[in-house]
Scaffold this active site. Structure first.
Site, mmCIF file in Angstrom:
data_model
loop_
_atom_site.group_PDB
_atom_site.id
_atom_site.type_symbol
_atom_site.label_atom_id
_atom_site.label_comp_id
_atom_site.label_asym_id
_atom_site.label_seq_id
_atom_site.Cartn_x
_atom_site.Cartn_y
_atom_site.Cartn_z
ATOM 1 N N SER A 141 105.191 47.530 38.524
ATOM 2 C CA SER A 141 104.614 48.503 37.600
ATOM 3 C C SER A 141 105.444 49.778 37.563
ATOM 4 C CB SER A 141 103.196 48.852 38.031
ATOM 5 O OG SER A 141 102.801 50.033 37.356
ATOM 6 N N HIS A 191 105.780 45.564 34.223
ATOM 7 C CA HIS A 191 104.399 45.960 33.915
ATOM 8 C C HIS A 191 104.411 47.421 33.470
ATOM 9 C CE1 HIS A 191 100.018 45.498 34.294
ATOM 10 N NE2 HIS A 191 99.997 46.716 34.801
ATOM 11 N N ASP A 217 102.180 50.485 32.283
ATOM 12 C CA ASP A 217 100.814 51.013 32.302
ATOM 13 C C ASP A 217 100.651 52.161 31.316
ATOM 14 O OD1 ASP A 217 99.343 49.526 34.321
ATOM 15 O OD2 ASP A 217 100.774 50.353 35.759
ATOM 16 N N MET A 242 98.303 54.907 29.838
ATOM 17 C CA MET A 242 97.071 55.661 30.132
ATOM 18 C C MET A 242 96.947 56.820 29.156
ATOM 19 S SD MET A 242 97.277 55.783 34.247
ATOM 20 C CE MET A 242 97.546 54.287 35.208
ATOM 21 N N HIS A 284 99.969 47.030 29.657
ATOM 22 C CA HIS A 284 98.571 47.119 30.082
ATOM 23 C C HIS A 284 97.988 48.385 29.472
ATOM 24 C CE1 HIS A 284 95.719 47.929 33.762
ATOM 25 N NE2 HIS A 284 95.063 47.759 32.635
ATOM 26 N N MET A 333 95.362 51.044 28.896
ATOM 27 C CA MET A 333 94.150 51.694 29.412
ATOM 28 C C MET A 333 93.856 52.824 28.444
ATOM 29 S SD MET A 333 95.284 51.540 33.383
ATOM 30 C CE MET A 333 96.993 51.260 32.950
ATOM 31 N N MET A 347 91.623 43.768 37.644
ATOM 32 C CA MET A 347 91.947 45.003 38.352
ATOM 33 C C MET A 347 91.377 44.929 39.763
ATOM 34 S SD MET A 347 93.667 46.759 36.221
ATOM 35 C CE MET A 347 93.881 48.149 37.332
ATOM 36 N N ASP A 351 96.086 43.224 39.612
ATOM 37 C CA ASP A 351 96.757 44.527 39.503
ATOM 38 C C ASP A 351 96.047 45.567 40.377
ATOM 39 O OD1 ASP A 351 97.988 46.856 38.648
ATOM 40 O OD2 ASP A 351 97.364 46.690 36.562
ATOM 41 N N GLY A 352 96.784 46.077 41.374
ATOM 42 C CA GLY A 352 96.263 47.178 42.181
ATOM 43 C C GLY A 352 96.254 46.871 43.661
#
Ligand code: DX5
Ligand code: ZN
Length: 221
Positions: free
Chosen positions: A9, A34, A36, A38, A67, A69, A138, A176-177
């Site tokens: 990520s 990946h 992210d 946001m 991804h 969010m 997640m 993920d996480g």
């Protein structure tokens, strides 16, 4: 044995050197990048948009796994499809019309997936699984890198794997996480085949060292 994929990520990468970071991590063995996204609305943090994705696209040929969010979803989903994303996933609770959003991504010729927060049940899969290429679970609450792995994800992973098998479809099960060398094997044992890792990879001096160690754990069977 499934074909495992490791998806570092960029959230934990050096934002001042993103192109170089992408090239370095791909050279170290990353299967996907990946990405992210946001929006400081759906999650309490703000990262990057489609223009950054487009700029990074020419630094690599490996799939870019976006991804989202964000809320609302549709306009940004379409923008990322057009900015070179290969896979676009979003949180079903962030979209008013989940099936429409999935169709929109498919119409752009991209792979689509749904993302489930730690407290979100998998119910919506009953009416969406036939469209999906990816299910992303997640294992932390979305918004930040470097958080601890939430253990109940393992049970949810087993449940998602059963649903995928029942569907008979070729769907990636991504987690993920909080994924590290020392827990990746347990996540694979629960049915995952694709692993996002942010701080575990970018926080280390040798990206290859971490990715190789993750693959060795996965190969342990
Ligand atoms: C969290 C992001 C994750 C995050 C993972 O909202 O979706 O992709 O970067 O970071 P680590 O691996 O550090 O938990
Ligand atoms: Zn993510």
């Amino acid at each position: 044995m499934p074909i495992f994929r490791i998806a570092p990520s960029l959230l934990s990468a050096d934002f001042a050197r993103l192109g170089e970071e992408v090239r370095d991590v791909v050279e170290a063995g990353a299967d996907w990048i990946h990405f992210d996204v946001m929006d400081n609305h759906y999650v309490p943090n703000l990262t990057f948009g489609p223009m950054v994705c487009q700029a990074l696209r020419r630094h690599t040929t490996v799939p870019i796994d976006v991804h989202l969010m964000v809320q609302p979803v549709d306009a940004l989903a379409q923008a990322f499809c057009r900015a070179g994303a290969d896979i676009v996933t979003f949180h079903p609770d962030a979209s008013t019309h989940v099936d429409r959003t999935l169709q929109l991504i498919q119409a752009e010729g991209r792979q689509c997936g749904l993302v489930f927060n730690p407290a979100t049940p998998l119910d919506v899969l009953e009416w969406t699984i036939d469209r999906l290429d990816v299910i992303l679970l997640m294992s932390v609450n979305p918004g930040f890198g470097g958080q601890g792995f939430i253990e109940h994800t393992l049970r949810k992973c087993e449940q998602a794997r059963r649903l995928i098998e029942r569907s008979g479809r070729d769907i990636r099960l991504e987690v993920d996480g909080g994924i590290k060398v020392d827990n990746i094997r347990r996540v694979a044992d629960a049915g995952a085949d694709t692993f996002v890792a942010g701080s575990a990879v970018f926080g280390q001096p040798s990206y290859k060292g971490v990715i190789d160690a993750m693959r060795a754990e996965l190969a342990r069977g």
